[in-house]
Design an enzyme around this catalytic site. Structure first.
Site, mmCIF file in Angstrom:
data_model
loop_
_atom_site.group_PDB
_atom_site.id
_atom_site.type_symbol
_atom_site.label_atom_id
_atom_site.label_comp_id
_atom_site.label_asym_id
_atom_site.label_seq_id
_atom_site.Cartn_x
_atom_site.Cartn_y
_atom_site.Cartn_z
ATOM 1 N N LYS A 61 0.844 -1.183 0.000
ATOM 2 C CA LYS A 61 0.000 0.000 0.000
ATOM 3 C C LYS A 61 0.887 1.244 0.000
ATOM 4 O O LYS A 61 1.805 1.361 0.812
ATOM 5 C CB LYS A 61 -0.910 -0.014 1.230
ATOM 6 C CG LYS A 61 -2.078 0.944 1.167
ATOM 7 C CD LYS A 61 -3.075 0.665 2.275
ATOM 8 C CE LYS A 61 -4.293 1.573 2.155
ATOM 9 N NZ LYS A 61 -5.328 1.268 3.151
ATOM 10 N N GLU A 94 -19.654 -4.860 10.256
ATOM 11 C CA GLU A 94 -20.623 -4.054 10.992
ATOM 12 C C GLU A 94 -21.645 -4.896 11.739
ATOM 13 O O GLU A 94 -22.034 -4.566 12.869
ATOM 14 C CB GLU A 94 -21.333 -3.093 10.038
ATOM 15 C CG GLU A 94 -20.435 -2.047 9.410
ATOM 16 C CD GLU A 94 -19.769 -2.513 8.123
ATOM 17 O OE1 GLU A 94 -19.067 -1.694 7.494
ATOM 18 O OE2 GLU A 94 -19.946 -3.690 7.763
ATOM 19 N N ARG A 98 -25.669 -1.368 7.179
ATOM 20 C CA ARG A 98 -25.308 -2.764 6.922
ATOM 21 C C ARG A 98 -25.599 -3.665 8.122
ATOM 22 O O ARG A 98 -25.461 -4.881 8.025
ATOM 23 C CB ARG A 98 -23.826 -2.854 6.552
ATOM 24 C CG ARG A 98 -23.397 -1.864 5.478
ATOM 25 C CD ARG A 98 -21.977 -2.082 5.020
ATOM 26 N NE ARG A 98 -21.916 -3.119 4.005
ATOM 27 C CZ ARG A 98 -20.777 -3.595 3.488
ATOM 28 N NH1 ARG A 98 -19.624 -3.152 3.927
ATOM 29 N NH2 ARG A 98 -20.804 -4.518 2.554
#
Length: 636
Positions: A282, A367, A395
């Site tokens: 990343k 979630e 969600r």
């Protein structure tokens, strides 16, 4: 457009142009693409580090697969900026995340190459599986590839899709872009070599042929299977994916273009379900992002050389207000537990995590689990605080109802990014929470008007013995001093900010300040409602008896929102009064500057005033009321 001296990228207007390049030119293209991405996002802001890590993977995918006929399904949009640049949107990147410019996420309406729109994570495998099944039905030979990464494999939905895929006869390639070493480390050339061998037709042929020959020998097939799994288990971390019905390949170096192209070329020809594990870095290629990929995940415009980002305008953000409150309340109450679904920095939990590591839980992009985990803690007498974006709370709606509210468990919700969210656009807008929260029994719902009230209502929610939610917007408030106390406010009591005539404006949360501005011009009564549930029904009744027009203003969809709650209260009281509900209209609001979005919805001070003037002008005038003088408003 960033000023560059590109010799290859400037000629790439579609993947078809890319596929005309020789393989020896692709490394140069990767370098140009990476530099273009850095310069472009430095000017506009946006997501950077994840995209820097997918430059080679993006080039290889579009080079090997016949896009857009073959479907590439990217998970969310963080890792897809290179994809946007290579698919005809290079020259539009200066308008990224701005009004009428490209979205920061993926959008089917924006490009045929964006095969599935997504702003929330972990949807790619499910969508690509659907496309693979459709391709199998129509016999098109079209390929479906899901590229999942940036933490998205922590979500249960990804494994639900993998589990379902194991029962379906289709050709599906899942690529795990592992950019945080979350499953295994890249072990270099040997693993790249093994990946090429394992993905080749030769290996596949030997494996399938061996199974066929050994099938008729007693015990031999079982031995062959055990030997193959044993060898793979020793060398590769793919046993889980093999058990789910995928042929696991990898891990391979996601920045090694020859290996990527060779491996993808082999996998393109294979039938069935394939899983390719690619390890990337990343922030690759930009030392500031490599050093601090978290800080460069999503950035404001920044200086290319120093990496310094532009400071945000305004005072202390609501996110910071929450983070400070959380640390203060944790110091006062050892029962407090902080929970976030992979949004530590975004939700303001960084300092809390440092001060109270044993009371901090980042559950990943999960979630649903976050809420039921909180419910379990509450069952045992602890005081969980779930820090979550409004858009992500959607969600976990079933868990909110079934696991928390139904059992009346003491869980506090700190709901960030409520309302419009500017450049992140429709996928991340938190404009539905008041509508979907207020219909749930046992749940306290609050919306602070400023920074000080945010802290007070967080304390109110925490002290409340049951589920309670405080929703607050992105960015800074009107500038009130938040203070340091932890005292709650009386539940269900609104605050009259201004007394006026004829018109009463009932404002919720972020819309109190512009409502006050409009109220001054209109000589209207203005109320800071504070509580969406329970409403201050007594005050509403009083205002309905003394005013001709009741106006509700909220940064939430009009349908089923706080204004609807006021309408229901007035109906239940039998009050006959004219009502005007102002809020987000019944459409998705595209990405733009936040003030542009509010103006588009008529929720800035000018828009509120204009709407009220029109509604008031249509009211019947009281008997004997004098006509307005020339140049004077007919209101009041």
């Amino acid at each position: 457009m960033p000023k560059t001296s590109h010799s290859l990228l400037r000629h790439i207007d579609s993947p078809a142009d890319l596929r005309r390049l020789g393989t020896g030119e692709l490394a140069q293209l990767a370098a140009e693409l990476r530099e273009f991405l850095i310069v472009s996002v430095a000017n506009t802001g946006g997501h950077l580090a994840a995209g820097l890590g997918t430059v080679e993977l993006t080039i290889a995918l579009h080079y090997v697969f016949n896009t857009p006929h073959d479907r590439l399904v990217w998970d969310i949009g963080h890792q897809a900026y290179p994809h946007k640049i290579l698919t005809g949107r290079r020259d539009a990147m200066p308008g990224l995340r701005r009004q009428n410019g490209p979205s920061g996420f993926l959008s089917r309406s924006e490009s045929a190459y964006d095969t599935f729109g997504a702003g929330h994570s972990s949807t790619s495998i499910s969508a690509a599986l659907g496309m693979a099944v459709a391709a199998a039905r129509d016999g098109s030979g079209r390929k479906a590839v899901a590229i999942i990464g940036d933490g998205a494999m922590t979500a249960g939905m990804a494994f639900e899709a993998l589990n379902n895929a194991g029962d379906l006869d289709c050709d599906l390639l899942v690529i795990l872009n592992d950019n945080e070493m979350s499953i295994s480390r890249n072990h270099g050339a040997m693993h790249n070599y093994l990946a090429r061998i394992l993905s080749s037709r030769f290996y596949t042929g030997v494996r399938e042929g061996g199974k066929s020959i050994l099938n008729n020998l007693p015990g031999a097939r079982s031995f062959f299977g055990r030997w193959e799994e044993h060898m793979k288990g020793m060398l590769l971390p793919g046993t889980l994916f093999e058990e789910l019905g995928f042929n696991y390949i990898g891990p391979i170096d996601g920045h090694d273009l020859p290996t990527l192209i060779s491996t993808l070329g082999n996998l393109r020809e294979l039938k069935g379900r394939q899983f390719l594990h690619v390890v990337t870095q990343k922030g690759k290629g930009y030392h500031h992002a490599e050093k601090d990929p978290c800080n460069f995940h999503g950035v404001a415009p920044f200086d290319r050389e120093t990496g310094a980002q532009q400071a945000s305008a305004g005072g202390k953000s609501y996110t910071r207000i929450f983070g400070d409150w959380l640390c203060d309340m944790a110091a006062a109450d050892p029962r407090l537990i902080g929970i976030t679904p992979a949004m530590c920095e975004g939700s303001g939990l960084t300092r809390f995590a440092q001060l109270y590591p044993d009371r901090y839980h980042d559950v990943g992009i999960a979630e649903q689990h976050a809420l039921t985990f909180a419910a379990g803690l509450a069952c045992e007498g602890l005081k969980p605080v779930v820090a979550i974006y409004s858009t992500f709370l959607q969600r976990a709606y079933d868990q909110l109802i079934h696991d928390i509210a139904l059992q009346n468990l003491d869980v506090t919700f700190a709901i960030d990014r409520a309302g419009l969210v500017g450049a992140d656009g429709a996928t991340h807008a938190g404009v539905f929470d008041l509508s979907f929260l207020r219909c749930i029994p046992n749940l306290l719902v609050m919306a602070p008007a400023d920074e000080r009230e945010c802290r007070q209502l967080l304390s109110t929610a925490y002290r409340y013995e049951g589920p309670a939610a405080v929703r607050y917007p992105r960015g800074a408030g009107p500038g009130a001093d938040a203070g340091t106390n932890l005292e709650p406010l009386p539940v269900g009591k609104a605050e009259v900010r201004r007394r006026g005539r004829r018109i009463a404006i009932l404002a919720f949360g972020s819309r109190v300040a512009p409502a006050l501005e409009a109220g001054e011009r209109l000589d209207a009564t203005v109320v800071n409602m504070r509580f969406v549930k329970p409403l201050d029904a007594a005050l509403i009744s009083e205002l309905a008896a003394t005013h001709e027009l009741i106006v509700t203003v909220e940064e939430n969809t009009v349908q089923g929102g706080a204004g609807s709650a006021v309408n229901e209260a007035l109906l239940a009281q039998g009050r006959a009064v004219h009502i005007l509900n102002l809020g987000i209209p019944d459409r998705f609001i595209g990405h733009a500057d936040p003030q542009q979005q509010l103006a588009e919805c008529g929720l800035d001070a000018a828009g509120i005033q204009t709407a009220i003037e029109a509604a008031a002008a249509a009211l019947p005038r009281p008997a004997g009321a004098p006509a307005a003088k020339q140049g004077q408003k007919a209101i009041g």
